[in-house]
Every structure is written in structure tokens, then in C-alpha cells.
Design a protein around this motif. Structure first.
Motif, mmCIF file in Angstrom:
data_model
loop_
_atom_site.group_PDB
_atom_site.id
_atom_site.type_symbol
_atom_site.label_atom_id
_atom_site.label_comp_id
_atom_site.label_asym_id
_atom_site.label_seq_id
_atom_site.Cartn_x
_atom_site.Cartn_y
_atom_site.Cartn_z
ATOM 1 N N ILE A 41 -4.376 -4.189 -9.679
ATOM 2 C CA ILE A 41 -4.031 -4.761 -10.975
ATOM 3 C C ILE A 41 -2.522 -4.718 -11.167
ATOM 4 O O ILE A 41 -1.855 -3.797 -10.679
ATOM 5 C CB ILE A 41 -4.717 -3.946 -12.101
ATOM 6 N N THR A 42 -1.971 -5.697 -11.853
ATOM 7 C CA THR A 42 -0.592 -5.613 -12.337
ATOM 8 C C THR A 42 -0.592 -5.783 -13.852
ATOM 9 O O THR A 42 -1.357 -6.579 -14.404
ATOM 10 C CB THR A 42 0.326 -6.669 -11.694
ATOM 11 N N GLU A 77 5.421 -7.318 -8.010
ATOM 12 C CA GLU A 77 4.622 -8.527 -8.173
ATOM 13 C C GLU A 77 3.652 -8.618 -7.010
ATOM 14 O O GLU A 77 4.024 -8.431 -5.842
ATOM 15 C CB GLU A 77 5.533 -9.753 -8.201
ATOM 16 N N PHE A 78 2.390 -8.876 -7.315
ATOM 17 C CA PHE A 78 1.373 -9.029 -6.285
ATOM 18 C C PHE A 78 1.646 -10.272 -5.443
ATOM 19 O O PHE A 78 1.959 -11.341 -5.974
ATOM 20 C CB PHE A 78 -0.010 -9.141 -6.931
ATOM 21 N N VAL A 79 1.514 -10.130 -4.112
ATOM 22 C CA VAL A 79 1.728 -11.248 -3.194
ATOM 23 C C VAL A 79 0.419 -11.646 -2.512
ATOM 24 O O VAL A 79 0.006 -12.806 -2.548
ATOM 25 C CB VAL A 79 2.795 -10.906 -2.137
ATOM 26 N N THR A 110 0.058 -6.522 -0.276
ATOM 27 C CA THR A 110 1.508 -6.737 -0.240
ATOM 28 C C THR A 110 2.022 -7.056 -1.639
ATOM 29 O O THR A 110 1.475 -7.902 -2.344
ATOM 30 C CB THR A 110 1.874 -7.885 0.718
ATOM 31 N N PHE A 111 3.077 -6.331 -2.022
ATOM 32 C CA PHE A 111 3.801 -6.579 -3.265
ATOM 33 C C PHE A 111 5.248 -6.916 -2.927
ATOM 34 O O PHE A 111 5.719 -6.674 -1.813
ATOM 35 C CB PHE A 111 3.783 -5.338 -4.170
ATOM 36 N N LYS A 112 5.968 -7.439 -3.905
ATOM 37 C CA LYS A 112 7.413 -7.593 -3.762
ATOM 38 C C LYS A 112 8.081 -7.189 -5.069
ATOM 39 O O LYS A 112 7.512 -7.341 -6.160
ATOM 40 C CB LYS A 112 7.789 -9.016 -3.375
ATOM 41 N N ASN A 113 9.292 -6.647 -4.941
ATOM 42 C CA ASN A 113 10.032 -6.256 -6.136
ATOM 43 C C ASN A 113 10.857 -7.436 -6.642
ATOM 44 O O ASN A 113 10.871 -8.514 -6.012
ATOM 45 C CB ASN A 113 10.890 -5.018 -5.863
ATOM 46 N N PRO A 114 11.561 -7.303 -7.771
ATOM 47 C CA PRO A 114 12.328 -8.446 -8.303
ATOM 48 C C PRO A 114 13.381 -8.991 -7.347
ATOM 49 O O PRO A 114 13.778 -10.155 -7.460
ATOM 50 C CB PRO A 114 12.977 -7.862 -9.561
ATOM 51 N N GLN A 117 12.043 -7.869 -2.057
ATOM 52 C CA GLN A 117 11.743 -6.939 -0.966
ATOM 53 C C GLN A 117 10.264 -6.575 -0.984
ATOM 54 O O GLN A 117 9.661 -6.383 -2.048
ATOM 55 C CB GLN A 117 12.588 -5.667 -1.109
ATOM 56 N N ALA A 118 9.679 -6.436 0.186
ATOM 57 C CA ALA A 118 8.242 -6.198 0.308
ATOM 58 C C ALA A 118 7.924 -4.708 0.352
ATOM 59 O O ALA A 118 8.663 -3.899 0.928
ATOM 60 C CB ALA A 118 7.701 -6.871 1.555
ATOM 61 N N LEU A 119 6.821 -4.355 -0.261
ATOM 62 C CA LEU A 119 6.207 -3.032 -0.134
ATOM 63 C C LEU A 119 4.720 -3.259 0.056
ATOM 64 O O LEU A 119 4.089 -3.966 -0.724
ATOM 65 C CB LEU A 119 6.450 -2.175 -1.376
ATOM 66 N N MET A 120 4.164 -2.665 1.094
ATOM 67 C CA MET A 120 2.741 -2.820 1.375
ATOM 68 C C MET A 120 2.010 -1.509 1.104
ATOM 69 O O MET A 120 2.555 -0.424 1.330
ATOM 70 C CB MET A 120 2.534 -3.262 2.819
#
Length: 665
Positions: A41-42, A77-79, A110-114, A117-120
């Protein structure tokens, strides 16, 4: 359609917890049998997860994310999310089970910040276990990262009176306190069935593992695994209140915390550093409507892999140990030979030679003792302090295990004279620098064919599978405290009912128990008074799982302890093919069964005033055994044999125990 309705309901719940927030549910990860679901969830640009078990909320809306020197991943943000079914099997020689198979749903979220950049976040969702870790990819030229803070939360629903959620937690102590400034060492008291409160007592949160009872819904055990030299050990924070997400509830929140700056006398950084791409350890949650999945979980080892192969064939077993009852004065050649003789008479594999051997026996004397032990078919473990520059320990040998040159020198010497293992004591901290020392000791020890036991130490986090020569850790308020204080003896039964459900559920536990002396001293005439029965002491030889068991029996027990107790201890194994929950509740009682080959060993202990009733029929059903020869040793000590299925019942009073063997036909 049912799944769609469930997703819509989850979104509605999320909206109710975030005032004027736009909640987005990005899907779920379902376990192989569909009884556990993780929702991603976001809300207002931040990432969360939720866990349901049997359609009941177990983990409420809980934060994901981290802050690093290469990017801030607080807002995400959800990718995408990719899923696959996985299964595997492996053999584990030193754990609660030997041949282990597992199934799970693997999901890479996978998410990305503003900044893009990716964070999994990698999830593994089994029927009763959820494990997840962060993966930070390499982007650009930067090849390493410092992790300043992990935002991971574990949030539970509670009620305003704090009566829904009960906790079974042990606090993180202050650093640099206790004996010779050796804490923290995972040896604090547990709070038993406590409501959520504002403080742990010390103010530093709680050490893993952490057990929670969720009203009538069930149980959740939170811990971590896969910690090696590439990260630090973590813990849970102090409790804090969140909004909750069920009407009339509050949220009981805990988050991941890193070590305290003062640990290890201030040496080493608090935040871990990783190479890129890199991953954190796994955060684990074991879920159950009963305590059965908590006792039987193998998630600690399912998600890790061996870090090196070994050419050594390690043998695990039982050991005598003079220090625990005869204390420092026993560190002399005549007494050590008496304990070699005791080990030989009992058919034990080892003797543990404790602190001070280098000064009282000397290295030449140690060689003589090893030769004597070898003549009796007994092998030797030697005690070392881990210390170098972070505590005030004088028990020797010191400044050896902390020094790579001295460590390798002594390990080569031990290999040459035939020593089989080491017990290393007094660590005190979870910083990455300290975890690196554990790994260095294990790796160098394996190069020289040595097993390693740790004492005064951190929780093992998957180490039974990661390090092939690892042979156990204390990380619990263990047997020496029974010697040091009568209160410990008075509370021994209650403490024993905790460990199968908490500490020993996630890793080996080298407790060092099984006393037959009535008074815990060499003379058996003074010192603290044992409140538990001989049958209770036999029970903990099964209840506490560790591949090398340093038992607290003494030479006089060969003649003053009941023969049935001596005979049982000669036969009881220390490695197991299977572990089962039979009955019990932490703080009250525990009935746990472990199988070695065709024989089940059932241990029961009772800590409450009402007698604990053990029915043979119920045990047989719990173990799926229909035909077996059953032998029971209870408070009377004389073994009783009964045929399976006769409905025989045994009453176990307070501070008493029972052991039962079932030899399957």
C-alpha cells in the motif's frame, strides 16, 4: 470476486487510518495455501505493508523504507511487483529439524523515491511465515552505501485499555554495564504477558525475538535472520502509539533500531555499510492461530544460504563442564581429569575446559589434558574470551580471539593437538564491527577444523545454516545465574516455559543446564537451592535445543543421582530430525517433542500451581503416531512403560517435569 472484495475492503481500512489521505492498494502476495496475505500500500507518497492470516489482521499498516547516504527512501512511489512460486529443501545438522522443505511465494516489489532512485523489497510469504528484506541497486558510479535508518515498522492493533495485545519481550540493556562492562548480552528478564507499555525499562527497546499475542486471533513472533559481516544486528524500538486501523483500536507500533553508540566501548559505527548492489538482513514474522507454527518454524534458515563450504565432518554431542558448579577453583589438572572421567563414564563426547586454563594449566598442561582425554575417547573444547579493547574482562585467555594473528596462531596449535572446538565469551554489542568478529572467528575456526560456541553474545541469526562449524550460542539468561542467585532458582520453571516459544524458536540455545545437585555447589551442601525436580532437569535436556550440550552434572551424581536419570542422560541425543509443539503457553507450561530417528522424546515442564495433565493419547495424536513403545519418567523418577493408546494420564505438579520416549514400530 472474493479477492476483489477483499482488496476493496483493505483500501477502505487504509483510508480510515489516514485522515484525508489517498490510499492506494497495489496488490497482495498470497501464501501457497492462501492462508496468509501481504498487501502493498502507499498513502500520501509513503510505502506500507499489511499482513492478514486466516483473514484476520495480524500486522496493521506498517511503514517500509530507509534513509541512506546515497538517497532518501522515506517517500516512495510504487513501480511494479513481480511474483513467482518457489520451493526448496536442504539438510541442517544443527537445528530443530534435519531435512527441511519449504514453499513460499516470492515477490519483488520495486519503489522509487522522488529523485527516481529505485529501492526493492523482496518478500517471501509462506503459510505461516513472512520474510522481507531491502535490496538497494547500484546506480551510477557509487559502489557503497551507509544505511542511516531503517523505517521498517511492525504495527499491531490494540485497544485503548491495552488489554488486547499481550507481549513477551526482553529489553535491550544499557551498554557498558554489568559484569566487567560486558553488556548488552541478551541476558535480561522477559516480561510475560505484559500489556503494551511506554517503556521497556532501559529505554532502548527490545532484543529479538519478540513474541506478541493478538487477543484471540493468535500469535506473532518477530525476528531477523541472515545477519553476517555485511550488516549489523538490529532490535525493536520502544512502543509508540499509532492511529490503528480498526474502529475502536489503537496501533501499537515498533520499528527497527540499530545498535547504540556506546556498545563495544564506542568502537565501530552505529549504521551499517553495504556494497552496491546490496541487501539488508531478512525481517521475519511467524504467524499462528496457535503456538504450533511458532515452535516449528524454520523460516530463520529457509531464506539464507551457507556462506562457505567445509571439508570437515563435525560431530555434535554432550559435554561435561566443571566450571558451572565447581567454579573457578576447578581449573586444575586433577579436577579436569575428574570431568574427563565423568564424560567417559557417561559416554559423552566432550569436556569443556573453561576460563583460566592458560594460566592454571598452561599450554603444555592443556596438551597433556587433551592426551588424557583422548585416551578416554573424550574430545576437548577450550574457552576463550573474545575481548580486546571493549570491556574489563580478566578471565583468560584474553586478547587472542580479537587479534587475527594471535587467533590464527592458537587455532593452528589447537588443530595440531586435537582440540575439537572453542567457546568464546563476553562480546557485548551488535555493531557491524562486532558481527564481523563473529564471522572471522567462525571462518578461521573452520580452517582449523574447530567448532565454535558463543557465550555472552548476540542472538544467532540463521547461523546454523550459514556457518557449517557453528555449534550454538547462549543469548539468554542461562544456567550460571542459577548459581549466582536464589531468585533465579525460584523462577527456573517459569523461565523454562518461555524459551521454546521465543528464544529457542529461532536459533540454537546453549543454556548449560541439567543439574542433579540439590544445592548448586561442589559440596552439594551449600549454595543456591534447586527448586525443580530431577524429572524437570531431564526435561530441559530435550526442551532446550543446541547441537553441543554442556550439561551441569558433577562426578558425585554418578552415585547420588537416581540411576534412571543417569541412564536417560546417557542416551538422550543433542541433534534432532523433527520438532513438534504438543501443548503449553509461555510463562505457564511447555510440552515439546523432538524426534531422533525412530524415537520421539517428549519434554513437559510446569510453572503454575495447577497440575499439568499429560495424556499419552493426546501426545500420540499430536505426533501422528499410532503404534509405539512408550516410556515415561516423571516426578517419581522410576520409568513407567505403557502401551500406546491406553489413555494413561500423568499429572505434572509445579516445578516438576516429565520426559516421555516413544519408540515407533
Amino acid at each position: 470476486m472474493l479477492r476483489l472484495m477483499k482488496l476493496i475492503a483493505m483500501v477502505v481500512v487504509c483510508v480510515s487510518t489516514a485522515i484525508a489521505a489517498m490510499a492506494k492498494n497495489h496488490g497482495y502476495i498470497s501464501s501457497p495455501d492462501g492462508i496468509t496475505d501481504v498487501y502493498i500500500i502507499t498513502i500520501d507518497g509513503k510505502a506500507y505493508y499489511q499482513v492478514e492470516h486466516h483473514s484476520e489482521p495480524f500486522i496493521s499498516t506498517s511503514r517500509l523504507g530507509m534513509k541512506t547516504n546515497v538517497g532518501d527512501f522515506s517517500d516512495l512511489e510504487f513501480v511494479s511487483m513481480e511474483q513467482e512460486a518457489i520451493e526448496g529443501s536442504y539438510r541442517l545438522k544443527t537445528g530443530k529439524a534435519s531435512d527441511i522443505s519449504y514453499k513460499a511465494t516470492k515477490a519483488m516489489v520495486t519503489f522509487k523515491n522522488p529523485e527516481g532512485q529505485a529501492l526493492m523489497v523482496e518478500f517471501r510469504v509462506g503459510n505461516n511465515d513472512v520474510a522481507f528484506r531491502y535490496i538497494l541497486p547500484k546506480e551510477g558510479e557509487t559502489g557503497s552505501a551507509r544505511i542511516f535508518e531503517e523505517l521498517t515498522e511492525f504495527t499491531f492493533n490494540d485497544n485503548p485499555e491495552h488489554t488486547y495485545l499481550k507481549t513477551y519481550l526482553t529489553p535491550q540493556s544499557h551498554a557498558m554495564i554489568g559484569w566487567k562492562r560486558t553488556k548488552p548480552s541478551y541476558e535480561e528478564y522477559y516480561g510475560i504477558g505484559k500489556p503494551v507499555t511506554a517503556s521497556s525499562g532501559y529505554g532502548h527497546g527490545y532484543t529479538f525475538p519478540c513474541l506478541f499475542q493478538l487477543g484471540g486471533n493468535g500469535w506473532a513472533l518477530v525476528s531477523e535472520t541472515g545477519v553476517d559481516s555485511r550488516y549489523c544486528g538490529s532490535r525493536l524500538s520502544e512502543y509508540y502509539e499509532t492511529s490503528g486501523n480498526i474502529e475502536g483500536s489503537v496501533g501499537a507500533g515498533y520499528k527497527i533500531e540499530y545498535p547504540m553508540p556506546e556498545e563495544n566501548n564506542g568502537n565501530g559505527t552505529v549504521e551499517p555499510a553495504i556494497g552496491l548492489p546490496g541487501a539488508t538482513p531478512w525481517r521475519t514474522i511467524t504467524l499462528g492461530q496457535t503456538l504450533k507454527p511458532i515452535v516449528e518454524t524454520t523460516v530463520t534458515w529457509d531464506v539464507v544460504e551457507p556462506l562457505y563450504e567445509t571439508s570437515n565432518d563435525y560431530h555434535y554431542g554432550k559435554s561435561t563442564w566443571s566450571w558451572i558448579v565447581w567454579q573457578d577453583a576447578s581449573m586444575n589438572m586433577p579436577d579436569q581429569k575428574k570431568y574427563v572421567d565423568l564424560a567417559s563414564e557417561m559416554g559423552f563426547d566432550y569436556i569443556l575446559v573453561d576460563a583460566g586454563w592458560d594460566k592454571n594449566l598452561g599450554y603444555d598442561g592443556a596438551e597433556e589434558l587433551v592426551r588424557y582425554a583422548d585416551s578416554k575417547n573424550v574430545d576437548v573444547f577450550l574457552w576463550y574470551s573474545s575481548s580486546g579493547w571493549w570491556n574489563d574482562i580478566v578471565q583468560s585467555p584474553i586478547d587472542v580471539m580479537s587479534n587475527p594473528i594471535a587467533r590464527k596462531r592458537d587455532m593452528r596449535w589447537m588443530r595440531e593437538i586435537g582440540v575439537k572446538g572453542i567457546k568464546v565469551d563476553f562480546f557485548g554489542g551488535d555493531k557491524q564491527e562486532t558481527i564481523r568478529l563473529y564471522e572471522a572467528i567462525l571462518s578461521d575456526a573452520d580452517d582449523n577444523g574447530l567448532m565454535a560456541i558463543f557465550h555472552g553474545c548476540t542472538l544467532p541469526r540463521g547461523w546454523e545454516r550459514m556457518y557449517p562449524n557453528y555449534a550454538g550460542s547462549e543469548a539468554v539468561r542461562a544456567s550460571e545465574n542459577l548459581i549466582f542467585g536464589q531468585y533465579e532458582c525460584d523462577q527456573e520453571a517459569q523461565a523454562a516455559t518461555l524459551h521454546p516459544f521465543i528464544r529457542n524458536a529461532v536459533g540454537c540455545m546453549e543454556f548449560g543446564g541439567c543439574f542433579f545437585n540439590k544445592r548448586l555447589s561442589r559440596s552439594n551442601q551449600h549454595g543456591t537451592i534447586r527448586r525443580t525436580t530431577d524429572a524437570f532437569q531431564l526435561a530441559i535436556s530435550v526442551l532446550y535445543q543446541n547441537p553441543v550440550q554442556n550439561f551441569a552434572i558433577t562426578p558425585n551424581n554418578l552415585t547420588d543421582a537416581p540411576k534412571v536419570c543417569i541412564d536417560f542422560l546417557k542416551e538422550v541425543p543433542t541433534v534432532w530430525d523433527e520438532t513438534r509443539y504438543v501443548a503449553g503457553c509461555p510463562g505457564e507450561s511447555a510440552v515439546i517433542a523432538r524426534r531422533n530417528g525412530k524415537v520421539w522424546y517428549v519434554a513437559a515442564v510446569n510453572a503454575v500451581d495447577a497440575p499439568l495433565e499429560i495424556a499419552v493419547k493426546d501426545v500420540l495424536e499430536a505426533l501422528d503416531v499410532s503404534d509405539a513403545e512408550v516410556m515415561v519418567i516423571s516426578g517419581g523418577n522410576e520409568p513407567e512403560k505403557t502401551k500406546a493408546g491406553l489413555g494413561k494420564k500423568f499429572a505434572v505438579p509445579k516445578n516438576d517435569g516429565l520426559v516421555m520416549t516413544l519408540t515407533m514400530n
